[in-house]
Enzyme design. Sequence first.
Site: not given
Length: 337
Positions: A161, A234, A329
Amino acid sequence: MKLTCDAELRPYNSFGVAARAACLAEIHAGEDLEQAIELADSRDLPLLLLGGGTNVLFAGDFPGMVLLMRNRGIEIDRESGLVRIAAGENWHELVQICLENGLYGLENLALIPGSAGAAPVQNIGAYGVELESYFIELELFDCADGSRRVMSREDCGFSYRDSVLKQPRSQPQVVCSLTLQLSREPAPNMSYPALAEELKGIAGEPAPQDIFEAVCRIRRRKLPDPAKIGNAGSFFKNPVISQEEFEQLRNRFCSPPSFPAKTGVKVPAGWLLDQCGFKGYRKGAAGVSEHHALVLINRGGATGKELHQLAMKMRDRAFAEFGITLEPEVRIIGANL
Ligand code: EPU
């Protein structure tokens, strides 16, 4: 270029929170970028790049110019499997178009919300596949000096990520287009346990279309549709902890879920937050999905500040409970706590 002053950002973020920007510029062509940046420079406005707005939380207003990437175009070479995509294209539509053209590899990344241009920035990943496996290069516009350059996979420094494009900078670097190398032969990846489970009724090797449909089914079951319930998927990354820390967890819980990682053990943040009792949590209109403790939701009318406060409460609680620091995130803008 379409320019709006004192712009409302609610339509441009999947949390659906109200926030304002001093200016909003819709970028359709290359020249639009130069023009927008000149204008921002002349008014001394900071810049913020937005694609689909599906991985951002406006905890407050943005006192600058938002660059909204809306350039379109997909060039497919069926012979070589090379696909060049303008940054403003929708990611999920791209996955479907590639499948329809007999080019495979992106099926596991179906239904990820957002634009194609944002995909390399955070090296999107799901169900055992990460973008970097198919990535060839991207074209970048650097707002700091107006230069353009091509970046290869090595240049992008992809990891979980993450990429060099995610590093904070005084001026944004704009992904204008990206090129992927897909496969003409089906290349099914069923390494992710939940996906293998979903496909177990299929005799023989599942076709790319089967994988695509299975991923869509799992995501629809677990993750709220941002068109209906505001969310950004998320909220935190899954933390990587040391083997010793993992042993401590194992002493407390008989079989905590985990995945091997390069530098230790990756533990699902959703599971940690679930243990803290956050699944289905509500605080006014801000809350957490009933199906997934990692997904913050706007039940209607929540402010970005409320959602941010909830996220920080979840982070603090996970730290108090497990001594593990959760890292967002989602990109947080305008936080002023
Ligand atoms: N879990 C719980 N309780 C919860 C949520 C999860 O116990 O409330 C457990 C699950 O049972 C499972 C484990 O945690 O054992 C992992 O959950 P899940 O399979 O849903 O995956 P995740 O690690 O939470 C990651 C990505 C998702 C991606 C899925 C599938 C991150 C931060 N998230 O989620 O990406 O779709 O894997 O590959 O890496 C996103 O980035 O926005 C996103 C949705």
